[in-house]
Design an enzyme around this catalytic site. Structure first.
Site, short mmCIF file in Angstrom:
data_model
loop_
_atom_site.label_atom_id
_atom_site.label_comp_id
_atom_site.label_asym_id
_atom_site.label_seq_id
_atom_site.Cartn_x
_atom_site.Cartn_y
_atom_site.Cartn_z
N ASP A 126 -3.09 -8.77 2.28
CA ASP A 126 -3.45 -8.07 1.04
C ASP A 126 -2.31 -8.11 0.01
OD1 ASP A 126 -4.65 -6.42 -0.75
OD2 ASP A 126 -4.89 -4.72 0.60
N ARG A 132 -10.79 4.50 -0.24
CA ARG A 132 -9.59 3.68 -0.50
C ARG A 132 -9.59 3.14 -1.94
NH1 ARG A 132 -6.94 -1.83 2.01
NH2 ARG A 132 -4.92 -0.95 2.40
N ASP A 185 -11.74 -8.91 5.37
CA ASP A 185 -11.57 -7.47 5.59
C ASP A 185 -12.70 -6.68 4.93
OD1 ASP A 185 -10.33 -5.15 6.43
OD2 ASP A 185 -8.41 -5.57 5.46
N MET A 186 -12.86 -5.44 5.32
CA MET A 186 -13.86 -4.54 4.72
C MET A 186 -13.42 -3.12 5.04
SD MET A 186 -16.62 -2.49 4.97
CE MET A 186 -17.46 -2.48 6.52
N ASN A 187 -12.95 -2.40 4.00
CA ASN A 187 -12.17 -1.19 4.27
C ASN A 187 -12.81 0.14 3.91
OD1 ASN A 187 -9.53 -1.88 5.49
ND2 ASN A 187 -9.48 -3.30 3.76
N ASP A 220 -6.18 -1.58 13.65
CA ASP A 220 -4.96 -1.44 12.84
C ASP A 220 -3.86 -0.78 13.65
OD1 ASP A 220 -5.69 -2.65 10.55
OD2 ASP A 220 -6.15 -0.82 9.43
C1 DGJ Z 1 -6.89 -3.25 6.76
C2 DGJ Z 1 -6.56 -4.28 7.80
O1 DGJ Z 1 -7.02 -3.87 9.05
C3 DGJ Z 1 -5.06 -4.52 7.80
O2 DGJ Z 1 -4.72 -5.41 8.81
C4 DGJ Z 1 -4.65 -5.04 6.46
O3 DGJ Z 1 -5.23 -6.29 6.25
C5 DGJ Z 1 -5.07 -4.06 5.39
N1 DGJ Z 1 -6.46 -3.72 5.47
C6 DGJ Z 1 -4.78 -4.62 4.03
O4 DGJ Z 1 -5.23 -3.82 3.03
#
Ligand code: DGJ
Length: 729
Positions: A367, A443, A478-480, A548
């Site tokens: 990121d 986020r 990714d997907m946060n 993570d």
């Molecule tokens: C969440 C991921 O699980 C991390 O490894 C990292 O890529 C962050 N997002 C970056 O924002």
């Protein structure tokens, strides 16, 4: 013949390697479930269906009072005519009623297995791998046809199930509930296993008794979620890791799901799994059809370990796809925990150079490389270089890394949009939202509306243009955040409750397109770590960032829990810095390596900060990984000691020919004046003579498995060993 239909008895018999699954057309035309268990030679199980009277029930046959839907085991149950358990299917018809009653009208058995339209599913490469059965049922009043789809894999104890509903009538209907499968077990002699957790502590193993009434797990987040994995197992009460009957159920779907276990008043247990009916409605117009996701059902007579082995084998061979399905994936270094957002080209090249010197093969830029992204508040959607950090651009950086002899990988979060972004200024309407309602942030970001074709195509085009321009070998997808205010500005009111499911279909469409177009790129999925670790995502991307939480001791639990269903080769596992960034724990580089070596191996730390001794250990770890990776990819995992049960944990992974094995043991806290510890290994050949690569000691397989291996006396916390066993003549 793996699928038989006995026309006299009206019994379907699905046979896998060592298991049978049977159901029968009952006298009213509905399907009664007969059996799921150890393989039977005969199908003569009609006697199991008991047409008997019980007080205070409703009966289809008023005269004899012996046919009560509430007392029978079903294969496909519906609501409204006397079965009071939660049904497989429910629809609201044009007249406002919610009753359907499906009767058998025909079936079709064929070799092989067909793909599901728009959805991931297990596949068969050749017609010899198994057979498929479609059973057609029809409801006269609604004119709905239900096609129950079963496939059996001849080499495994695996059956897949899904359902297709076709509206053959002239009137629209609304599907309220469609479970991909449901089975009525005769009794309630089971414990239930679920994999529950949260961010940074995904897939902890929980086993509990079942009790009268409904017990369920679900996701309402439109992601399969870290809170509950779309998986449950029923263990017969006497079953454990290696003994007893176990039934495992996994949904090949990445959105909101429900897995339900209902014990009724006669101790019958109904298990069902599918799209979560909560907040779901699907308008099925005349002539349209709806395909449910697929569920994978596994039977094991050899306990949980036998079940895991079935899932691992079928997922490795019949779910994962593409170039990297069986290939060793490059050992990577990721800069996230090394730099977070604070990097520039020079810093990145330094880390890459150091990594290359140690033998690392792929550099992954995480990121922060795009838009004005210097923290997590901006720029998702602006997928062009952050010129402050990378003034010479991605091509230049990737070229430099390639010139060092390393591959280059890049992080994206394509499903998201930051309110502070150029994309948001142009396309506020592209977010998941409900008009006139404030959008909740997670986020600092919103979710793009993948139920819209224009948004899906935008993502495909934007990523394609980067993949075409930059030599990228790996993508971290990714997907946060999870969804809120679920709705789409494109859909009419009567289709709003389809948004979540349509989003998942849109996501699958994007992934199908990109992974087909860029076959050489290795895709790894991620959702704030392992928040979307499900077979749906694995169908497109053969590995997932497991969590993570990179602390070695926490990872033992997370990887152990994940291994209940998913093969080791699907888990991304990195060695990170200490004190650990998530829990502050200090563990040795050896222990961090030993646990990460049981998956897709990599690093996530600033190598320039390590001592020469630590760098030497890394070189050794890389050598070990290259030596054992074929066992990690194809071997059989035997879990020996659960981290959920005490102070230590252990497993062994044995090659297919049993000539090699990798043994792992870790003790969390050191113990004063310790007892003499010994452990019995599993899965080896008792007649082979093995040498321990690390110590050169030699043992017969029978010694290791029946007498045991002496463990060292650890006198520090968090110590571990990783031993390689090789057959010698
Ligand atoms: C969440 C991921 O699980 C991390 O490894 C990292 O890529 C962050 N997002 C970056 O924002």
């Amino acid at each position: 013949m793996p699928i038989l239909f006995d026309a006299d008895k009206k019994i379907f018999h699905i046979m896998c390697k060592d298991c049978s699954y049977m159901f029968q057309i009952l006298k009213d035309g509905s399907l009664g479930h007969l059996y799921f268990g150890k393989r039977l030679k005969d199908n003569n199980l009609s006697y199991l269906i008991r047409y008997e009277f019980r007080g205070n029930e409703n009966y289809k046959d008023a005269d004899t009072q012996s046919f009560s839907l509430d007392l029978l085991p079903f294969e496909f149950s519906t609501y409204g005519t006397g079965d009071y358990r939660h049904p497989s299917f429910q629809a609201m018809l044009k007249d406002g009623s919610t009753i359907t009653s499906f009767k058998y009208i025909g079936h079709n058995i064929f070799k092989g297995k067909k793909a599901l339209k728009g959805l991931p599913s297990l596949y068969m490469e050749s017609e010899d791998e198994g057979q498929t059965l479609y059973v057609e049922l029809y409801d006269e009043v609604s004119k709905l046809k239900a096609v129950l789809q079963y496939s059996c894999f001849e080499n495994y104890n695996v059956i897949t199930r899904s359902i297709k509903i076709i509206n053959e009538g002239e009137k629209d209907v609304n599907i309220k509930r469609i479970m991909s499968f449901s089975i009525d077990f005769h009794d309630n002699n089971y414990k239930m296993l679920r994999l529950s957790g949260a961010w940074a502590r995904e897939r902890y193993v929980h086993i509990s008794d079942i009790y009268p009434g409904i017990q369920s797990i679900e996701s309402t987040r439109n992601a399969s979620s870290p809170q509950q994995n779309p998986f449950i197992a029923l263990l017969e009460k006497n079953a454990d890791e290696f003994n007893g009957n176990v039934y495992g159920f996994n949904l090949v779907y990445s959105g909101s799901f429900l897995a339900e276990v209902e014990v009724n008043h006669f101790n019958m247990t109904r298990v069902s799994m599918g799209i979560n009916p909560f907040d779901f409605n699907y308008l099925l117009k005349s002539g349209e059809d709806f395909q449910s996701p697929e569920a994978v059902m596994v039977f094991s007579k050899d306990g949980l370990n036998g079940m895991s082995s079935e899932f691992h084998n079928v997922y490795r061979n019949n779910l994962l796809r593409g170039k990297y399905k069986k290939e060793r994936r490059p050992i990577l270094i990721n800069n996230w925990e090394a730099t977070y957002f604070d990097f520039n080209e020079e810093k990145i090249l330094n880390i890459a150079r150091e990594a290359k010197d140690l033998g690392i093969e792929l550099f992954v830029l995480d990121d922060g490389w795009f838009g004005c992204r210097n923290d997590d508040t901006t720029s998702l959607g602006d997928w062009y270089e952050n010129k402050e950090k990378l003034p010479l651009g991605l091509e230049h950086l990737a070229k430099k890394i390639n010139e060092m002899g390393m591959k280059f990988g890049l992080w994206f979060e394509p499903e998201m949009i930051s309110p502070k972004s150029e994309l948001y200024k142009k396309h506020k309407e592209w977010c998941i939202q409900v008009a006139d309602r404030e959008k909740t942030q997670g986020r600092h970001q919103f979710v793009l509306d993948l139920s819209r074709e224009d948004v899906c195509n935008y993502i495909i085009d934007t990523l394609s243009s980067i993949f075409d321009r930059v030599p990228i070998s790996y993508v971290k997808w990714d997907m946060n955040r999870h969804m809120t205010e679920i709705g789409s500005l494109m859909l009419p009111p009567e289709r709003q409750r389809e948004t979540g499911h349509r989003y998942i279909l849109g996501l699958y469409y994007i992934l199908e397109t990109l992974t087909n177009k860029y076959k050489d790129i290795l895709f790894e999925s991620c959702s704030a770590g392992g928040g979307r670790f499900d077979p749906g995502m694995l169908y497109y991307m053969p590995q997932t960032w497991t969590s993570d939480d990179t602390d070695a001791i926490e990872r033992i639990k997370i990887q152990y829990g994940t291994s209940i269903v998913y093969p080791l080769i699907t888990m991304g596992c990195h060695v990170s810095a200490v004190p650990n960034h998530q829990v502050g724990r200090i563990t040795s580089i050896e222990t961090r390596g030993n646990i990460a070596l049981s998956g897709n191996f990599g690093y996530e730390l600033d190598i320039s900060k390590l001592t020469d001794k630590e760098k030497d250990i890394i070189k050794k770890q890389i050598e070990i990984y290259k030596d054992i990776s074929d066992i990690i990819i194809n071997g059989r995992l035997y879990r020996i000691k659960s981290p959920f049960d005490g102070n230590d944990a252990s497993w062994i992974i044995v090659s297919e020919d049993k000539e090699r094995a990798v043994f792992f043991y870790c003790q969390s806290l050191s113990e004063p004046n310790p007892i003499f510890k010994r452990i019995k290994l599993l899965g080896l050949d008792e007649n082979f003579l093995y040498e321990v690569v690390e110590t050169k000691e030699k043992y017969k397989g029978e010694q290791l498995m029946y007498a045991g291996l002496n463990l060292p006396n650890f006198n520090r916390d968090f110590e571990s060993i990783l031993l390689r066993f090789k057959k010698v003549d």
